[in-house]
Design a protein around this motif. Structure first.
Motif, PDB file in Angstrom:
ATOM      1  N   ASN A 192      43.676  41.453  32.602  1.00  0.00           N
ATOM      2  CA  ASN A 192      44.127  40.343  33.557  1.00  0.00           C
ATOM      3  C   ASN A 192      45.620  40.290  33.244  1.00  0.00           C
ATOM      4  O   ASN A 192      46.376  41.105  32.767  1.00  0.00           O
ATOM      5  N   GLY A 238      44.155  34.574  36.118  1.00  0.00           N
ATOM      6  CA  GLY A 238      43.219  35.448  36.638  1.00  0.00           C
ATOM      7  C   GLY A 238      42.439  35.003  37.926  1.00  0.00           C
ATOM      8  O   GLY A 238      42.462  34.167  38.192  1.00  0.00           O
ATOM      9  N   VAL A 280      37.080  37.857  37.001  1.00  0.00           N
ATOM     10  CA  VAL A 280      37.541  37.997  35.808  1.00  0.00           C
ATOM     11  C   VAL A 280      37.090  36.795  34.864  1.00  0.00           C
ATOM     12  O   VAL A 280      36.800  36.821  33.864  1.00  0.00           O
ATOM     13  N   PHE A 336      41.065  38.510  27.189  1.00  0.00           N
ATOM     14  CA  PHE A 336      41.689  39.223  28.094  1.00  0.00           C
ATOM     15  C   PHE A 336      42.798  39.981  27.489  1.00  0.00           C
ATOM     16  O   PHE A 336      43.245  39.727  26.272  1.00  0.00           O
TER      17      PHE A 336
END
Lengths: 344, 344
Positions: free
Chosen positions: A184, A192, A196, A216
């Motif tokens: 990300n 993001g 995601v 992430f």
């Protein structure tokens, strides 16, 4: 799967075809003496090349075909012209028919994926296949996917890739519970795109037993090796992979130029040349060559089209590992444990 | 624009705040003696720091505020609490009100972009702003955008970015007709997502006079410097940028370890240390520090939050260049020459 792993090879694929595939197979067999090969391609070219390799004695069966897929064929065109007949198709079909445990090709990626999907079919519970690679890190290696099979993604696909990537990491790194990160633009929850963010929510909630969702990760975490697996959409993953390759080449060019500029630097280079050699080996992309197609009913490995024999051998090594440790069953077992929201 | 460039500084932004901003300004002023500064922040902290820098004598006006934006504030929260009052907002407002030619902040990117959009507004003809950076290449540098302003894109936005990036390249590289590439997973026409394919079609058809559309470029082309400008969507651009940073750090770590492993390598390092120093300087991310916000009615530069004085000075240099060469007018002129399909 047989005890002795058999690999089917598209002997005509890649920029260099048989002149790389045959010595590559010989090199890989030196490391895995039990391994055998089905080589698909032009007999007239392959027979003398194989005969010249003592390391391949008794290990190769050549299956003749003169039809091969060009590196610039469009996937649809390749399927139309090469289906059933080409060395690429037949190498894949050997896996489908149980004659080989995995297929390796250095041919055109789009054509290889299109043929693999038609011939092997995607696994039940998987929407779209992905291509995974081993990314060198300061800690060792990570599994990174998708590096270019599919353009665009949704949360379910990202979760499927997390499961498949973790299955591969369990095998390659021999880990019970690999860590998985979602690539990300930041590590905070609100960062993001929707896919995601939603995938992160699903992975947090599912708490799957066979891998640990880390959260992430960012582009800098790839080289750092923060997680064993990094999952991303194919467009971004492909660009990240090629950006890293380009950066490595760029720094190598800087280094070469810095080391030849002054006499003192040249003397330094002379003393440190073994260290430079080790560095060159570490940065050598051939060592990590091989994209694993995940999500198909069979193992297919894509070798880089411009690789030399050493690189092609690394792709065969990977095929061997995937087959010997039964990647297919590991993925199926892990999918079975994944809640229906994903496999629906 | 005044003859003497005046830069407004968010003196409280970044991980280190005034202790980096003030010496950074002094360093930049050494290179641009006519430059003046409006510094927004806590007078009690700033006054002694500025007084301690002879290079800043007579060049700084301090505007007192004790409100600053934290690095982890959400953009919406930062705008709510910092609008009108914070050092970040006031630095931007100085540009809007014509008191400064450009603003520089090392604060939170999301907050800086949100405030810039509200305070300065986007330019007429521009849908969404972008962040451009200077990417070091083997040929020199390229302008790469968007590295994280906007997640998701469409063809029109990519074309706008091509125009704005080319305007910046004309100024920074002093080129009449910079080349522009669209970042993609391959260079063939059928590759990529719809936005990229459509943008390529538009750029080919428009044949704009002030830049040359090169076609698709790949991740490897970034380090190679294939084109003067590389355009991509913000999610991918941000990940590519951080992947390159991570790869550079990874290789530096390999190199350090290789050079300290054996006595011979250490001797080599001793002789080649100046070459290594030059390489380190070349790979130093501070040299290329500074993200340029493009598409706003005013110039705002984002410095990396963790930069030292040297890095902050590089961001000020960039602001100075953009202001002195009238980035705003160059962008407006180029947008005026762009067919209505895009600027509609």
């Amino acid at each position: 799967m047989s005890q002795r792993v058999c690999i089917s090879l598209d002997a005509m694929g890649g920029d260099h075809g048989p002149s790389t595939v045959v010595p590559g197979a010989a090199l890989a067999r030196e490391r895995h003496p039990g391994m055998t090969f089905l080589m698909f391609g032009d007999e007239a070219i392959l027979t003398p090349l194989v005969a010249a390799e003592p390391r391949l004695e008794g290990a190769v069966e050549i299956r003749h075909t003169t039809i091969s897929i060009a590196m610039d064929d469009k996937p649809s065109q390749a399927v139309r012209q090469g289906r059933g007949k080409s060395s690429m198709w037949q190498a894949i079909q050997a896996v489908r028919d149980g004659h080989a445990d995995a297929a390796v090709s250095a041919g055109n990626t789009g054509a290889l994926m299109a043929m693999s999907k038609i011939c092997l079919k995607t696994m039940s519970g998987i929407e779209r296949p992905a291509i995974a690679c081993l990314w060198p890190t300061v800690r060792g290696e990570s599994v990174v996917l998708d590096v270019g099979a599919t353009i665009g993604t949704d949360a379910e696909h990202l979760v499927e890739m997390a499961v498949m990537g973790a299955a591969m990491a369990r095998i390659v790194f021999d880990l019970d519970r690999p860590t998985v990160g979602l690539l990300n633009v930041g590590t905070e929850e609100m960062k993001g795109n929707e896919a995601v963010k939603e995938a992160a929510r699903l992975l947090r909630e599912m708490e799957l037993p066979n891998f640990a969702y880390h959260g992430f990760v960012e582009g800098t975490d790839l080289g750092r090796g923060t997680t064993d697996v990094v999952v991303t959409e194919g467009f971004t993953g492909n660009i990240a992979l090629k950006t890293a390759e380009g950066t490595a080449k760029q720094i190598a060019a800087y280094l070469r130029s810095a080391m030849s500029r002054t006499l003192s630097a040249k003397i330094g280079y002379f003393f440190a040349r073994q260290a430079f050699e080790a560095l060159r080996e570490k940065m050598n992309p051939s060592r990590a060559n091989g994209g694993v197609f995940l999500g198909l009913e069979g193992i297919v490995i894509k070798s880089h089209g411009s690789e030399n024999a050493q690189g092609f051998a690394a792709a065969i090594d990977l095929a061997h590992d995937m087959a010997r440790h039964d990647l297919m069953r590991t993925i199926r077992d892990m999918l079975d444990q994944t809640p229906a929201v994903v496999t629906a």
